[in-house]
Design an enzyme around this catalytic site. Structure first.
Site, PDB file in Angstrom:
ATOM      1  N   SER A 134     -16.123 -15.646 -11.393  1.00  0.00           N
ATOM      2  CA  SER A 134     -15.253 -15.260 -10.303  1.00  0.00           C
ATOM      3  C   SER A 134     -15.486 -16.162  -9.083  1.00  0.00           C
ATOM      4  O   SER A 134     -15.394 -17.385  -9.188  1.00  0.00           O
ATOM      5  CB  SER A 134     -15.454 -13.778  -9.987  1.00  0.00           C
ATOM      6  OG  SER A 134     -14.434 -13.287  -9.153  1.00  0.00           O
ATOM      7  N   GLU A 226      -5.835 -11.336 -16.844  1.00  0.00           N
ATOM      8  CA  GLU A 226      -6.246 -11.398 -15.442  1.00  0.00           C
ATOM      9  C   GLU A 226      -5.434 -12.384 -14.605  1.00  0.00           C
ATOM     10  O   GLU A 226      -4.815 -13.318 -15.122  1.00  0.00           O
ATOM     11  CB  GLU A 226      -7.739 -11.680 -15.320  1.00  0.00           C
ATOM     12  CG  GLU A 226      -8.227 -13.006 -15.851  1.00  0.00           C
ATOM     13  CD  GLU A 226      -9.710 -13.195 -15.545  1.00  0.00           C
ATOM     14  OE1 GLU A 226     -10.090 -13.112 -14.369  1.00  0.00           O
ATOM     15  OE2 GLU A 226     -10.482 -13.424 -16.491  1.00  0.00           O
ATOM     16  N   HIS A 256     -10.661  -9.292 -15.867  1.00  0.00           N
ATOM     17  CA  HIS A 256     -11.571 -10.078 -15.039  1.00  0.00           C
ATOM     18  C   HIS A 256     -13.039  -9.807 -15.398  1.00  0.00           C
ATOM     19  O   HIS A 256     -13.476  -8.668 -15.459  1.00  0.00           O
ATOM     20  CB  HIS A 256     -11.307  -9.721 -13.573  1.00  0.00           C
ATOM     21  CG  HIS A 256     -11.966 -10.611 -12.589  1.00  0.00           C
ATOM     22  ND1 HIS A 256     -11.739 -11.967 -12.523  1.00  0.00           N
ATOM     23  CD2 HIS A 256     -12.861 -10.333 -11.605  1.00  0.00           C
ATOM     24  CE1 HIS A 256     -12.446 -12.487 -11.540  1.00  0.00           C
ATOM     25  NE2 HIS A 256     -13.149 -11.518 -10.967  1.00  0.00           N
TER      26      HIS A 256
END
Length: 288
Positions: A134, A226, A256
């Protein structure tokens, strides 16, 4: 001799974290390491930055930068995930406790990550892989972008999970992705806390916009559901145009950072196994 760290943008004064954000940070609890993995874990300091180390051997060193939108997350929350990769790859994983926004806006976290990388690169005898998920994947990519413009030893691999690489947050996948774990409103809020007036076009803030020539072999993993599919596709395309070896794994029906959220799922196990293979491949490049 000037270091990569010295060439980064100057630090800036941030703003206090809200009570809501402080409460959300507290939710990133430590995860338990399976004793059967035979790893050791502890705290250490590299270049003055406190870090968590998870070690199962010295075949490689992995600098792992945790996710959390640049404003949350902790190394301890990655104990279990890092231990699985370390054990499989017989490697040491170093997780910096880099400074978080909004108290410490861009480029504070990047400066911490680069400082740790420089020390690891100067002391490690085996391959060094930079990794993250991320926002941590964005930070990892920014570290490589910064290092690639210097005379410092470059990493031997870059390993990214659900990478957030463009802080413009303009990908059409934000509007169409069924996964709501990292929606556009969350991305924009995290971006604003992190940038605090710095331009999103800065390639060290949005490393999708960096020059990717000279990047190391790269593994990109992204869930098909995602919003960050666009960022992953964009980086894979740019690396291909730069003639860089890149493996892109799009895992259907996953959202995610699924290996962290659903660690026992078959797709999560397979993703970790792919990371292990990538690290164990020992891909080396001539260092400048």
């Amino acid at each position: 001799m000037p270091t990569v760290h010295d060439a980064l943008p100057a630090e800036r004064t941030g703003t206090p974290a809200s009570p809501e954000l402080l409460e959300r940070r507290a939710m990133f609890a430590a995860t338990e390491i399976d004793p059967a993995l035979g790893v050791t874990a502890g705290d250490a300091e590299f270049a003055g930055v406190p870090c968590r180390t998870v070690r199962a051997g010295d075949r490689a060193t992995i600098l792992y930068l945790h996710g959390g939108g640049y404003r949350m997350g902790s190394p301890e929350a990655y104990n279990a995930y890092a231990a699985k990769i370390a054990a499989g790859a017989e490697a040491a994983v170093v997780l910096p406790r880099y400074r978080l926004a909004p108290e410490n806006p861009f480029p504070a976290g990047l400066r911490d990550a680069v400082a740790v990388y420089e020390e690891l690169a100067s002391t490690a005898e085996g391959p060094v892989v930079v990794a993250g998920d991320s926002a941590g994947a964005g930070l990892a990519t920014a570290v490589v972008a910064a290092v690639s413009r210097s005379e410092v030893r470059g990493p031997d691999g870059l390993m990214l999970l659900s990478p957030w690489l463009d802080l413009h947050c303009s990908s059409p996948f934000y509007a169409t992705a069924p996964d709501v774990f990292f929606p556009l409103a969350t991305a924009e809020s995290a971006r604003d806390d992190y940038l605090q007036g710095a331009p999103a076009r800065d390639p060290l803030a949005s490393p999708l916009l960096a020059d990717h020539a000279g990047f190391p072999p790269t593994l990109i993993q992204v869930g098909g559901n995602e919003a960050l599919v666009g960022d992953a596709l964009g980086l894979a395309e740019s690396l291909a145009k730069a003639n860089v070896t890149c493996t892109l794994e799009v895992v259907a029906e996953q959202g995610h950072t699924w290996p962290l959220i659903r660690p026992d799922h078959d797709d999560s196990v397979a993703s970790i196994e792919s990371c292990v293979r990538f690290v164990r491949s020992g891909t080396r490049r001539p260092h400048r």
